[in-house]
Scaffold this active site. Structure first.
Site, PDB file in Angstrom:
ATOM      1  N   ARG A 103       0.841  -1.196   0.000  1.00 19.41           N
ATOM      2  CA  ARG A 103       0.000   0.000   0.000  1.00 19.41           C
ATOM      3  C   ARG A 103       0.883   1.255   0.000  1.00 19.41           C
ATOM      4  O   ARG A 103       2.022   1.233   0.490  1.00 19.41           O
ATOM      5  CB  ARG A 103      -0.877  -0.006   1.254  1.00 19.41           C
ATOM      6  CG  ARG A 103      -1.921   1.120   1.279  1.00 19.41           C
ATOM      7  CD  ARG A 103      -3.100   0.660   2.056  1.00 19.41           C
ATOM      8  NE  ARG A 103      -4.126   1.645   2.315  1.00 19.41           N
ATOM      9  CZ  ARG A 103      -5.103   1.986   1.466  1.00 19.41           C
ATOM     10  NH1 ARG A 103      -5.143   1.462   0.257  1.00 19.41           N
ATOM     11  NH2 ARG A 103      -6.045   2.835   1.812  1.00 19.41           N
ATOM     12  N   THR A 390     -10.475   0.963  -7.807  1.00 24.74           N
ATOM     13  CA  THR A 390      -9.930  -0.255  -7.208  1.00 24.74           C
ATOM     14  C   THR A 390     -10.272  -1.428  -8.109  1.00 24.74           C
ATOM     15  O   THR A 390     -11.238  -1.387  -8.867  1.00 24.74           O
ATOM     16  CB  THR A 390     -10.512  -0.464  -5.795  1.00 24.74           C
ATOM     17  OG1 THR A 390     -10.251   0.702  -5.017  1.00 24.74           O
ATOM     18  CG2 THR A 390      -9.893  -1.658  -5.084  1.00 24.74           C
ATOM     19  N   THR A 408      -5.395  -0.625  -5.857  1.00 26.83           N
ATOM     20  CA  THR A 408      -6.217   0.584  -5.891  1.00 26.83           C
ATOM     21  C   THR A 408      -5.408   1.837  -6.183  1.00 26.83           C
ATOM     22  O   THR A 408      -4.214   1.908  -5.852  1.00 26.83           O
ATOM     23  CB  THR A 408      -6.937   0.759  -4.526  1.00 26.83           C
ATOM     24  OG1 THR A 408      -7.796   1.890  -4.593  1.00 26.83           O
ATOM     25  CG2 THR A 408      -5.971   0.936  -3.378  1.00 26.83           C
ATOM     26  N   GLN A 429      -4.659   8.233  -2.440  1.00 25.17           N
ATOM     27  CA  GLN A 429      -4.852   7.393  -1.253  1.00 25.17           C
ATOM     28  C   GLN A 429      -4.770   8.185   0.041  1.00 25.17           C
ATOM     29  O   GLN A 429      -5.213   7.720   1.095  1.00 25.17           O
ATOM     30  CB  GLN A 429      -3.791   6.292  -1.238  1.00 25.17           C
ATOM     31  CG  GLN A 429      -4.320   4.934  -0.833  1.00 25.17           C
ATOM     32  CD  GLN A 429      -5.313   4.385  -1.817  1.00 25.17           C
ATOM     33  OE1 GLN A 429      -6.483   4.251  -1.490  1.00 25.17           O
ATOM     34  NE2 GLN A 429      -4.879   4.095  -3.013  1.00 25.17           N
ATOM     35  N   ASP A 432      -7.730   8.329   2.184  1.00 24.69           N
ATOM     36  CA  ASP A 432      -8.151   7.187   3.013  1.00 24.69           C
ATOM     37  C   ASP A 432      -7.709   7.356   4.471  1.00 24.69           C
ATOM     38  O   ASP A 432      -8.104   6.584   5.337  1.00 24.69           O
ATOM     39  CB  ASP A 432      -7.612   5.872   2.437  1.00 24.69           C
ATOM     40  CG  ASP A 432      -8.637   5.187   1.529  1.00 24.69           C
ATOM     41  OD1 ASP A 432      -9.774   5.672   1.453  1.00 24.69           O
ATOM     42  OD2 ASP A 432      -8.294   4.173   0.904  1.00 24.69           O
ATOM     43  N   SER A 461      -7.371   0.791   4.897  1.00 25.69           N
ATOM     44  CA  SER A 461      -7.980   0.355   3.635  1.00 25.69           C
ATOM     45  C   SER A 461      -9.141  -0.578   3.925  1.00 25.69           C
ATOM     46  O   SER A 461      -9.208  -1.191   4.996  1.00 25.69           O
ATOM     47  CB  SER A 461      -6.925  -0.383   2.816  1.00 25.69           C
ATOM     48  OG  SER A 461      -7.517  -1.021   1.715  1.00 25.69           O
ATOM     49  N   GLY A 482     -14.499  -1.222  -4.565  1.00 23.09           N
ATOM     50  CA  GLY A 482     -15.672  -0.382  -4.271  1.00 23.09           C
ATOM     51  C   GLY A 482     -15.641   0.236  -2.888  1.00 23.09           C
ATOM     52  O   GLY A 482     -16.659   0.272  -2.196  1.00 23.09           O
ATOM     53  N   GLY A 483     -14.471   0.722  -2.458  1.00 25.35           N
ATOM     54  CA  GLY A 483     -14.387   1.409  -1.162  1.00 25.35           C
ATOM     55  C   GLY A 483     -14.874   0.502  -0.039  1.00 25.35           C
ATOM     56  O   GLY A 483     -14.583  -0.698  -0.024  1.00 25.35           O
TER      57      GLY A 483
HETATM   58  N1  GLY Z   1      -8.896   3.135  -1.458  1.00 25.28           N
HETATM   59  C1  GLY Z   1      -9.844   2.153  -1.122  1.00 25.28           C
HETATM   60  C2  GLY Z   1      -9.375   1.261  -0.045  1.00 25.28           C
HETATM   61  O1  GLY Z   1      -8.193   1.006   0.074  1.00 25.28           O
HETATM   62  O2  GLY Z   1     -10.172   0.823   0.735  1.00 25.28           O
END
Ligand code: GLY
Length: 577
Positions: A103, A390, A408, A429, A432, A461, A482-483
């Site tokens: 990430r 994503t 993502t 990101q 987030d 995430s 999808g978040g």
């Molecule tokens: N950016 C979406 C996630 O990592 O949940």
């Protein structure tokens, strides 16, 4: 898994990688059942890229790496070289699993009030959402090169070749591309300065503003950077001309990533989270994902609910009002805990053991009332969108190795900032994180100080790559994009397979619902029966109809062999051998 040395003899035979893209296009079929190996991605060409590598003798990790590079080319709005991801890997031979965390990290210059200060300048969208300031240090290339070197058997050059072929030949645009283009063009129209500021996005990814039509082909501008990675590995991205261009963009557009930040982006191997559901073992992603904890917490509560009530979820009936209500109630507790406790465990302490303990699951199950939902405060004390940027794919190879991988760039086309000369779309990101304390992020998620911005930290995430192990063998690899809906979609894909015996394709296609505790509304796809919706309203749920919730991909064992399930919501097609 075979080692690199054992398979060295295969390499010279595998350089002529794949058939011409157009030949593959003609060969694409809706078949999702295969004899020996399968890749289920959210674009046919990415599935085919992975399958071609498996055919050449590569293992599941080789296929995953090739699929991911191909996704950079064919699903650029969803994931890619400028983003990050998580990969859960099952090694059939040793019966061990590992989680690879690549990430994005916050740049060294980041601090917890940076976006509060930046947003005082009154831009239309937060600096955590749009432009170079929104980008975390990209992790994808480091992660893929690490995975290929450590667990793969083929050279990175071979694994990138299908992606390069797609750059050379172009890919026909599909319905998803058209939907994405229309929504992003609308955003550019709403913000007049965006057409100049994000000129490269407009020109290179949005057909210069002319609506895509059937038969158009998209040619990715990422060929030069893919060629550099094929030649030099990760340093083709993190050093040299690509890094220089990225840093220049940071300086011009108010970003924070430095050359030193790029050098510091090293992926982390983490112990997987492991739980059980019914007779099977569930292995999934640990923090900085919240998805694995939320998934196991919900499954634990549901299993305790079955025991306490002497009824199975199966007896409630798939997507019946009682089923949707019970699963939703369990999920809301997990989302409330996500908001309060979760963050990057390299920086903050997260009570993982307590959240996943049996007594805690039992106590959540006891709070589920059959006839009514509870006031929002009953789920947690900390008050805390569609398929965004994503992509998830799943692989099972002939030896039984499995990979579940979610990657993502956060929102659709990430920050909109594109690295000149190389077409790399930078993630956003940083949004987030709890970018602005007390305010929800772009997905409507409230999060606590545990997820505050800190230099080098990774934002929380929802990505939930997950593998189910039965009798020591991987039988289902799943996940979604999808978040926060990733968590509910992965949960339902898993329950559809485990509880209702659906095939992987049925499991990802079936109608879904989502509740993330805050905002306090139950989203239900419109295909769910209206009587069910009315019953749920009578139990106190605020129900909102939704056209589609997340996009899930799964690969699984069936009686006849293997099956891939690519979500029809994103128009993917699986491939295999
Ligand atoms: N950016 C979406 C996630 O990592 O949940």
């Amino acid at each position: 898994m075979q080692t690199r040395m054992l398979t060295a003899f295969l390499i010279s035979a595998t350089i002529a990688v794949s058939a011409d893209t157009r030949a593959q296009e003609n060969a694409v079929s809706r078949n999702s059942e295969f004899q020996s190996s399968v890749v289920a991605a959210d674009h046919w060409a990415a599935s085919a890229a992975g399958a071609s590598i498996l055919k050449q003798g590569g293992n599941a990790v080789d296929a995953a790496v090739a699929t991911s590079f191909a996704l950079s080319v064919v699903r650029p709005a969803s994931c890619g070289l400028g983003g990050g991801g998580f990969m859960v890997i099952w090694d059939a031979e040793s019966r061990k699993a590992v989680a690879l965390d690549y990430r994005e990290r916050a740049p060294a210059a980041a601090d917890r009030s940076m976006y509060v200060k930046l947003d005082q300048q009154g831009a239309a969208e937060s600096a955590s959402v749009r432009g170079a300031s929104a980008a975390g240090i990209p992790g994808n290339v480091a992660g893929l090169c690490h995975a290929a070197t450590k667990w793969g058997t083929l050279p990175i050059k071979t694994l990138i070749e299908p992606a390069l072929q797609l750059c050379r030949d172009g890919v026909p645009v599909d319905e998803h591309d058209m939907e994405v283009q229309a929504s992003v063009l609308e955003k550019l129209h709403e913000n007049p300065d965006y057409k100049i500021r994000f000129e490269l996005l407009l020109k290179q990814y949005l057909n210069d503003g002319t609506p895509w039509k059937k038969g158009d082909r998209f040619f990715s501008p990422q060929r030069p950077v893919l060629e550099l990675i094929a030649e030099h590995g990760a340093s083709g991205f993190y050093a040299g001309p690509v890094a220089e261009s990225l840093i220049r963009l940071m300086q011009q557009d108010g970003g924070f990533i430095t050359a030193q930040d790029l050098k510091s982006q090293i992926p982390a191997e983490r112990a997987v989270l492991q739980g059980s559901f019914h007779q099977d073992t569930v292995i999934t992603m640990p923090p900085p994902s919240s998805g694995g904890i939320a998934l196991l917490q919900t499954l634990g509560a549901l299993e305790h609910w079955e025991q306490q009530n002497g009824r199975t979820l199966r007896q409630l009936g798939h997507n019946s009002a009682d089923y949707v209500h019970t699963v939703t109630e369990a999920m809301k507790h997990a989302f409330a805990d996500r908001a309060e406790y979760l963050g990057d465990t390299d920086f903050v302490s997260v009570p993982v053991d307590r959240l996943l303990s049996d007594p805690y699951a039992d106590s959540i199950a006891r709070k589920i009332q059959p006839e009514s939902t509870l006031p929002a405060e009953a789920y947690g004390r900390f008050f805390a969108a569609s398929d965004g940027g994503t992509s998830h794919f799943s692989v099972i190879d002939a030896a039984g190795n499995a990979v579940a991988c979610t990657e993502t760039i956060n929102l659709t086309f990430g920050s909109f900032a594109v690295v000149p000369g190389y077409g790399i779309i930078l993630n956003n990101q940083m949004d987030d994180f709890s970018a602005k304390p007390g305010e929800p992020n772009a997905f409507g998620l409230m999060q606590s100080a545990a997820n505050a911005v800190e230099p080098g930290k990774k934002p929380l995430s929802s990505m939930t790559p997950t593998i189910i192990i039965r009798d020591g063998k991987a039988v289902y690899a799943c996940g979604a994009s999808g978040g926060p809906r990733i968590i509910s979609a992965t949960l339902q894909s898993l329950l559809n397979f485990e509880v209702f015996g659906m095939s992987p394709q049925q499991a990802v296609s079936a109608s879904r619902f989502h509740h993330q505790w805050f905002p306090n509304e139950l989203l239900i796809e419109r295909s769910v029966d209206q009587n069910t919706v009315q019953t749920l309203q009578s139990k106190g749920h605020t129900v909102r109809g939704s056209s589609s919730l997340a996009a899930a991909q799964a690969a699984g064992k069936t009686a006849g062999g293997l099956m891939g399930g690519s979500d029809p919501r994103k128009h993917g097609i699986p491939a295999g051998n």
